[in-house]
Motif scaffolding. Structure first.
Motif, short mmCIF file in Angstrom:
data_model
loop_
_atom_site.label_atom_id
_atom_site.label_comp_id
_atom_site.label_asym_id
_atom_site.label_seq_id
_atom_site.Cartn_x
_atom_site.Cartn_y
_atom_site.Cartn_z
N LEU A 153 37.26 31.94 14.40
CA LEU A 153 38.26 33.00 14.58
C LEU A 153 37.96 33.80 15.85
N TRP A 154 36.70 34.18 16.00
CA TRP A 154 36.34 35.01 17.17
C TRP A 154 36.46 34.22 18.46
N ARG A 155 36.11 32.93 18.45
CA ARG A 155 36.21 32.13 19.68
C ARG A 155 37.66 31.90 20.07
N TRP A 156 38.48 31.63 19.08
CA TRP A 156 39.92 31.44 19.34
C TRP A 156 40.51 32.72 19.95
N HIS A 157 40.19 33.85 19.35
CA HIS A 157 40.71 35.11 19.86
C HIS A 157 40.21 35.34 21.30
N ALA A 158 38.93 35.05 21.52
CA ALA A 158 38.35 35.26 22.86
C ALA A 158 39.07 34.40 23.90
N ALA A 159 39.34 33.13 23.56
CA ALA A 159 40.00 32.22 24.52
C ALA A 159 41.36 32.78 24.92
N GLU A 160 42.10 33.27 23.94
CA GLU A 160 43.45 33.77 24.27
C GLU A 160 43.39 35.12 25.00
N GLU A 161 42.35 35.92 24.73
CA GLU A 161 42.20 37.18 25.47
C GLU A 161 41.95 36.90 26.95
N ILE A 162 41.17 35.85 27.22
CA ILE A 162 40.94 35.48 28.63
C ILE A 162 42.26 35.02 29.24
N GLU A 163 42.97 34.21 28.49
CA GLU A 163 44.21 33.62 29.03
C GLU A 163 45.24 34.69 29.41
N HIS A 164 45.36 35.75 28.62
CA HIS A 164 46.40 36.74 28.95
C HIS A 164 45.83 38.02 29.58
N LYS A 165 44.62 37.91 30.16
CA LYS A 165 43.94 39.12 30.63
C LYS A 165 44.66 39.82 31.78
N GLY A 166 45.54 39.10 32.50
CA GLY A 166 46.20 39.74 33.64
C GLY A 166 47.53 40.39 33.29
N VAL A 167 48.01 40.20 32.07
CA VAL A 167 49.39 40.62 31.76
C VAL A 167 49.54 42.14 31.80
N ALA A 168 48.67 42.85 31.08
CA ALA A 168 48.78 44.32 31.09
C ALA A 168 48.52 44.86 32.49
N TYR A 169 47.58 44.20 33.21
CA TYR A 169 47.25 44.69 34.55
C TYR A 169 48.43 44.50 35.51
N ASP A 170 49.06 43.33 35.45
CA ASP A 170 50.22 43.08 36.32
C ASP A 170 51.39 44.00 35.95
N THR A 171 51.53 44.30 34.66
CA THR A 171 52.60 45.22 34.25
C THR A 171 52.29 46.63 34.78
N TRP A 172 51.02 46.98 34.75
CA TRP A 172 50.60 48.28 35.31
C TRP A 172 50.86 48.33 36.82
N LEU A 173 50.56 47.24 37.52
CA LEU A 173 50.82 47.20 38.98
C LEU A 173 52.32 47.37 39.24
N HIS A 174 53.12 46.75 38.40
CA HIS A 174 54.57 46.87 38.56
C HIS A 174 55.02 48.32 38.27
N ALA A 175 54.54 48.87 37.16
CA ALA A 175 55.00 50.21 36.74
C ALA A 175 54.57 51.30 37.72
N THR A 176 53.47 51.08 38.43
CA THR A 176 52.96 52.12 39.34
C THR A 176 53.14 51.71 40.80
N ARG A 177 54.07 50.77 41.05
CA ARG A 177 54.21 50.21 42.41
C ARG A 177 54.55 51.25 43.45
N HIS A 178 55.15 52.38 43.03
CA HIS A 178 55.50 53.41 44.01
C HIS A 178 54.42 54.50 44.11
N TRP A 179 53.37 54.38 43.35
CA TRP A 179 52.31 55.40 43.41
C TRP A 179 51.46 55.20 44.66
N PRO A 180 50.95 56.30 45.21
CA PRO A 180 49.95 56.15 46.28
C PRO A 180 48.70 55.47 45.72
#
Ligand SMILES: [Fe+2]
Ligand SMILES: [Fe+2]
Length: 295
Positions: free
Chosen positions: A164-191
């Motif tokens: 269970l923990w290994r499966w969860h870890a694999a998918e956490e690695i796989e989607h690790k950029g999603v929240a970050y890319d959404t953050w980059l998009h949401a703050t694209r006009h910020w200094p």
């Protein structure tokens, strides 16, 4: 146009595929109370982490989806796949938490603490929830990396639970950029300076809360085991910081978050996912059910 051929500005690999693996773990048998090799401290730390997932991951999904308007089609597709993965993670950790309850633990206090933290964040503007999600997703991804990179972290653990923990870890690695890319998009006009200041402040805040709350949660579960005082504190600190020392080992990856040009995919660690998929546990698993993608 395929998703892979769509242009993108972030460093997320263009050939990344986020694939929900709809699996179920440990449904057929009881999970031992000290499932982590008979080690109460290790079991308590992982159980304390699992207690956070059902509500925590629902919060991550909600925070990201609130900012999906206007994202490029590729990121929109990744947000859907991320959502599906997190929903299945919540389901499996809910089932795991029920088995911990069946083994005699009361997780109510731990769940109440998570609820309290998240409710407080929800009183702030939605960008604060996205910032917290982005920071916690990095935190989760580096824990996941370490978990898969060093088999000592789950040595001796009940096989279904380790899986269970290994499966969860694999998918956490796989989607690790999603929240970050959404953050980059949401703050694209910020200094740039403002963006860095907010993300650094939020990371320090969530790290402090993560370490304090998970340690307190583990100590509460150990109290329910009848293990208290210096023995409990020393056992938890030893496992978390010394041997195998997960918290110590993620320090460099954690610190990289504050550096210039940080992005979760600056380190392409998909080899760990591929290694997991070649492992006996993954191959022996029942064929994955068809996953209905989140809308
Ligand atoms: Fe997850
Ligand atoms: Fe996640």
């Amino acid at each position: 146009m395929t998703a892979a051929s769509l242009p993108r500005s972030s460093v997320t690999p263009t050939d990344l595929s986020i694939t929900p693996r709809d699996r179920r773990f440990g449904r057929d048998e009881a999970t031992p109370r000290w499932w982590h090799g008979g080690n109460p401290y290790a079991s308590a730390l992982y159980n304390a982490l699992s207690a956070t997932f059902p509500e925590g991951e629902a919060f991550f999904v909600e925070s990201v989806r609130k900012h999906r308007d206007g994202v490029d089609p590729r990121l929109a597709g990744e947000i859907k796949a991320f959502t599906t993965q997190e929903v299945i993670h919540s389901r499996e950790h809910l089932a795991f938490n029920r088995r911990a309850a069946d083994a005699g633990y009361d997780l109510a206090k731990l769940e109440a603490k998570v609820h309290e933290r998240l409710e407080l964040t929800k009183t702030r503007p939605p960008i604060a929830s996205l910032a917290a999600t982005m920071a916690l997703e990095h935190f989760t991804a580096i824990l996941a990396h370490e978990l898969l990179a060093d088999p000592r972290h789950l040595a001796g653990a009940d096989p279904a639970t380790a899986d269970l923990w290994r499966w969860h870890a694999a998918e956490e690695i796989e989607h690790k950029g999603v929240a970050y890319d959404t953050w980059l998009h949401a703050t694209r006009h910020w200094p740039r300076a403002k963006r860095w200041k907010v993300k650094a402040k939020v990371m320090l805040f969530v790290t402090r809360n993560f370490i304090v709350d998970r340690t307190a949660g583990a100590l509460e579960l150990l109290r329910q085991d009848g293990i208290t005082g210096p023995r409990a504190v020393a056992g938890v600190l030893w496992h978390a910081w010394i041997n195998p020392g997960m918290f110590r080992k993620i320090f460099a990856a954690w610190a990289s978050f504050f550096g210039p040009g940080f992005h979760p995919w600056n380190e392409d660690d998909r080899a760990l996912i591929a290694h997991y998929e070649r492992s006996g546990e993954f191959i022996a698993a029942e064929p994955a059910r068809k996953v209905r993608s989140a809308s």
